[in-house]
Design an enzyme around this catalytic site. Structure first.
Site, mmCIF file in Angstrom:
data_model
loop_
_atom_site.group_PDB
_atom_site.id
_atom_site.type_symbol
_atom_site.label_atom_id
_atom_site.label_comp_id
_atom_site.label_asym_id
_atom_site.label_seq_id
_atom_site.Cartn_x
_atom_site.Cartn_y
_atom_site.Cartn_z
ATOM 1 N N ALA A 66 0.933 -1.177 -0.052
ATOM 2 C CA ALA A 66 0.066 -0.046 -0.042
ATOM 3 C C ALA A 66 0.575 1.137 0.044
ATOM 4 O O ALA A 66 2.056 1.249 0.663
ATOM 5 C CB ALA A 66 -0.913 -0.026 1.336
ATOM 6 N N GLY A 111 0.637 -5.249 0.576
ATOM 7 C CA GLY A 111 -0.336 -5.403 -0.438
ATOM 8 C C GLY A 111 -0.171 -6.074 -1.695
ATOM 9 O O GLY A 111 -0.754 -6.799 -2.306
ATOM 10 N N GLU A 114 -0.122 -9.573 -0.828
ATOM 11 C CA GLU A 114 -1.824 -9.987 -0.557
ATOM 12 C C GLU A 114 -2.221 -10.267 -1.877
ATOM 13 O O GLU A 114 -2.948 -11.124 -1.982
ATOM 14 C CB GLU A 114 -2.201 -9.025 0.321
ATOM 15 C CG GLU A 114 -1.478 -9.060 1.732
ATOM 16 C CD GLU A 114 -1.956 -7.912 2.567
ATOM 17 O OE1 GLU A 114 -1.506 -6.739 2.240
ATOM 18 O OE2 GLU A 114 -2.748 -8.099 3.616
ATOM 19 N N GLU A 134 4.434 -5.308 7.330
ATOM 20 C CA GLU A 134 3.422 -4.220 7.798
ATOM 21 C C GLU A 134 3.938 -3.902 9.358
ATOM 22 O O GLU A 134 3.710 -2.757 9.890
ATOM 23 C CB GLU A 134 2.215 -4.416 7.700
ATOM 24 C CG GLU A 134 1.513 -4.292 6.535
ATOM 25 C CD GLU A 134 1.543 -5.665 5.434
ATOM 26 O OE1 GLU A 134 2.375 -6.406 5.846
ATOM 27 O OE2 GLU A 134 1.128 -5.556 4.635
HETATM 28 N N1 CAA Z 1 4.621 3.408 -0.627
HETATM 29 C C1 CAA Z 1 4.982 4.499 -1.275
HETATM 30 N N2 CAA Z 1 6.204 4.759 -1.685
HETATM 31 C C2 CAA Z 1 6.818 3.737 -1.831
HETATM 32 C C3 CAA Z 1 6.523 2.437 -1.245
HETATM 33 C C4 CAA Z 1 5.370 2.301 -0.691
HETATM 34 N N3 CAA Z 1 4.787 1.178 -0.250
HETATM 35 N N4 CAA Z 1 7.611 1.624 -1.430
HETATM 36 C C5 CAA Z 1 8.690 2.474 -2.101
HETATM 37 N N5 CAA Z 1 8.291 3.459 -2.460
HETATM 38 C C6 CAA Z 1 8.816 4.576 -2.776
HETATM 39 C C7 CAA Z 1 10.136 5.298 -2.170
HETATM 40 O O1 CAA Z 1 9.591 5.877 -1.169
HETATM 41 C C8 CAA Z 1 10.939 5.614 -3.206
HETATM 42 O O2 CAA Z 1 10.389 6.984 -3.548
HETATM 43 P P1 CAA Z 1 11.563 8.192 -3.746
HETATM 44 O O3 CAA Z 1 12.324 7.903 -4.823
HETATM 45 O O4 CAA Z 1 10.312 9.243 -4.184
HETATM 46 O O5 CAA Z 1 12.138 8.397 -2.673
HETATM 47 C C9 CAA Z 1 10.924 4.788 -4.340
HETATM 48 O O6 CAA Z 1 9.720 4.174 -4.104
HETATM 49 C C10 CAA Z 1 11.967 3.776 -4.285
HETATM 50 O O7 CAA Z 1 12.054 3.237 -3.304
HETATM 51 P P2 CAA Z 1 13.472 3.196 -2.130
HETATM 52 O O8 CAA Z 1 14.289 4.041 -2.474
HETATM 53 O O9 CAA Z 1 12.925 2.972 -1.019
HETATM 54 O O10 CAA Z 1 14.053 1.759 -2.886
HETATM 55 P P3 CAA Z 1 14.756 0.475 -2.248
HETATM 56 O O11 CAA Z 1 15.617 -0.340 -3.445
HETATM 57 O O12 CAA Z 1 15.915 1.151 -1.298
HETATM 58 O O13 CAA Z 1 13.878 -0.133 -1.427
HETATM 59 C C11 CAA Z 1 12.089 -1.435 -0.743
HETATM 60 C C12 CAA Z 1 12.976 -0.945 -2.026
HETATM 61 C C13 CAA Z 1 12.681 -2.540 0.302
HETATM 62 C C14 CAA Z 1 10.867 -1.962 -1.617
HETATM 63 C C15 CAA Z 1 11.534 -0.187 0.109
HETATM 64 O O14 CAA Z 1 11.246 0.540 -0.839
HETATM 65 C C16 CAA Z 1 10.594 -0.590 1.145
HETATM 66 O O15 CAA Z 1 10.922 -0.981 2.173
HETATM 67 N N6 CAA Z 1 9.369 -0.059 0.740
HETATM 68 C C17 CAA Z 1 8.077 -0.230 1.571
HETATM 69 C C18 CAA Z 1 7.586 -1.795 1.641
HETATM 70 C C19 CAA Z 1 6.459 -2.070 2.675
HETATM 71 O O16 CAA Z 1 6.697 -1.361 3.770
HETATM 72 N N7 CAA Z 1 5.288 -2.167 2.183
HETATM 73 C C20 CAA Z 1 4.025 -2.251 2.871
HETATM 74 C C21 CAA Z 1 3.354 -1.181 3.031
HETATM 75 S S1 CAA Z 1 1.770 -1.382 4.163
HETATM 76 C C22 CAA Z 1 0.685 -2.378 3.395
HETATM 77 O O17 CAA Z 1 0.955 -2.704 2.394
HETATM 78 C C23 CAA Z 1 -0.466 -2.494 4.212
HETATM 79 C C24 CAA Z 1 -1.606 -3.313 3.714
HETATM 80 O O18 CAA Z 1 -1.404 -4.512 3.736
HETATM 81 C C25 CAA Z 1 -2.829 -2.732 2.790
#
Ligand code: CAA
Length: 263
Positions: A66, A111, A114, A134
């Site tokens: 998400a 997500g 999921e 999460e």
């Molecule tokens: N939401 C919004 N933006 C996201 C994102 C997310 N889930 N995942 C990545 N991005 C964005 C980053 O903020 C970044 O944006 P900027 O370039 O503007 O800074 C861009 O995508 C590239 O990401 P990274 O620079 O972080 O890339 P990386 O290779 O260093 O890391 C990653 C990759 C490990 C996937 C890392 O981005 C990460 O941990 N992302 C979040 C993953 C996460 O926690 N997902 C769960 C979300 S909550 C959810 O899903 C709830 C549900 O069940 C409904």
């Protein structure tokens, strides 16, 4: 409807939805979920589509979960609405009568995992990574992960992954039964489309009956599931494909399934 956050294509009776926000690693914002839901609706109305494939834009990510920029400002009421919207969409995906294959090309987190878990099966690139992180955000999975993951890989393995918010490789996901096949990233789509094509060449009614029997049966006790199978088996005889398939065997030729109902 024109789409901005997904790419929706249909070729040779196979539909592909590509999650397309590569700058945010295809994270699921409100607009993307809306478009995804709309496209699923279109697919369910189109009898010519035989298989759906889901994948992500770019080399890095299937869906990174998400959109955290949206979540960061939410109160509990908004979170409930978002979770309900995601659930409605993902339930609609799971309930599609045609097979759905997730072609996981990179990160499938939160997500993203999921959505993949609601598909009929997953093929993953050797670069794919899965996880429900999460907990590291002070949250829990909100798009079905606490329910679908334990049903697929077992309760205790699911708890370990969810409690730790741990990311696992494609080969680890394969070992625990989350993924059916791991392929080199450059041949992922070719391999998925080959499998989709083979499924599309089978009888339309029988593929639907098999999916429905398995899914409905898995949500029931064995005795109920076996009764569901009897009904689904007999339903196959409402289509011409059953006659074609059995006659082709007896006549020692390849069947030509047309998917038509008996007149
Ligand atoms: N939401 C919004 N933006 C996201 C994102 C997310 N889930 N995942 C990545 N991005 C964005 C980053 O903020 C970044 O944006 P900027 O370039 O503007 O800074 C861009 O995508 C590239 O990401 P990274 O620079 O972080 O890339 P990386 O290779 O260093 O890391 C990653 C990759 C490990 C996937 C890392 O981005 C990460 O941990 N992302 C979040 C993953 C996460 O926690 N997902 C769960 C979300 S909550 C959810 O899903 C709830 C549900 O069940 C409904």
């Amino acid at each position: 409807m024109g789409y901005e956050n997904i790419i929706f294509a249909v070729e040779n009776s196979i539909a592909t939805i590509t999650f397309n926000r590569p700058k945010a690693l295809n994270a699921l914002n409100h607009e993307l979920i809306k478009e995804f839901s709309e496209a699923i609706g279109k697919i369910s109305e189109n009898e010519a589509i035989r298989v759906l494939v889901l994948t992500g834009s770019g080399e890095k990510s299937f869906v990174a979960g998400a959109d955290i920029t949206e979540l960061a400002t939410f109160n509990a009421f908004q979170a409930k609405k978002l979770s309900e919207m995601g659930h409605n969409t993902i339930n609609k995906l799971q309930e599609l009568p045609i097979p759905v294959i997730a072609a996981v090309n990179g990160f499938a987190l939160g997500g993203g995992s999921e959505i993949a878990l609601a598909c009929d099966f997953i093929y993953a690139s050797d670069k794919a990574k899965f996880g429900l992180p999460e907990i590291t955000l002070g949250l829990i999975p909100g798009y079905g992960g606490t329910q679908r993951l334990p049903r697929l890989i077992g309760k205790n393995r699911a708890k370990e992954l969810i409690f730790l918010g741990k990311m696992i490789s494609a080969s680890e996901a394969y070992e625990i039964g989350m993924v059916n096949k791991v392929v080199p990233s450059e041949s992922l789509m070719e391999e998925v489309l080959k499998t989709a094509g083979m499924i599309a060449s089978k009888g339309k009614v029988s593929i639907r009956a098999a999916k429905q029997a398995i899914n409905s049966g898995m949500n029931s006790d064995l005795a109920t599931g076996l009764k569901i199978e009897i009904d689904a088996f007999s339903l196959c005889f409402a289509g011409e494909d059953a006659r074609e398939g059995t006659n082709a065997f007896l006549e020692k030729r390849k069947p030509e399934f047309k998917g038509a109902l008996n007149k």
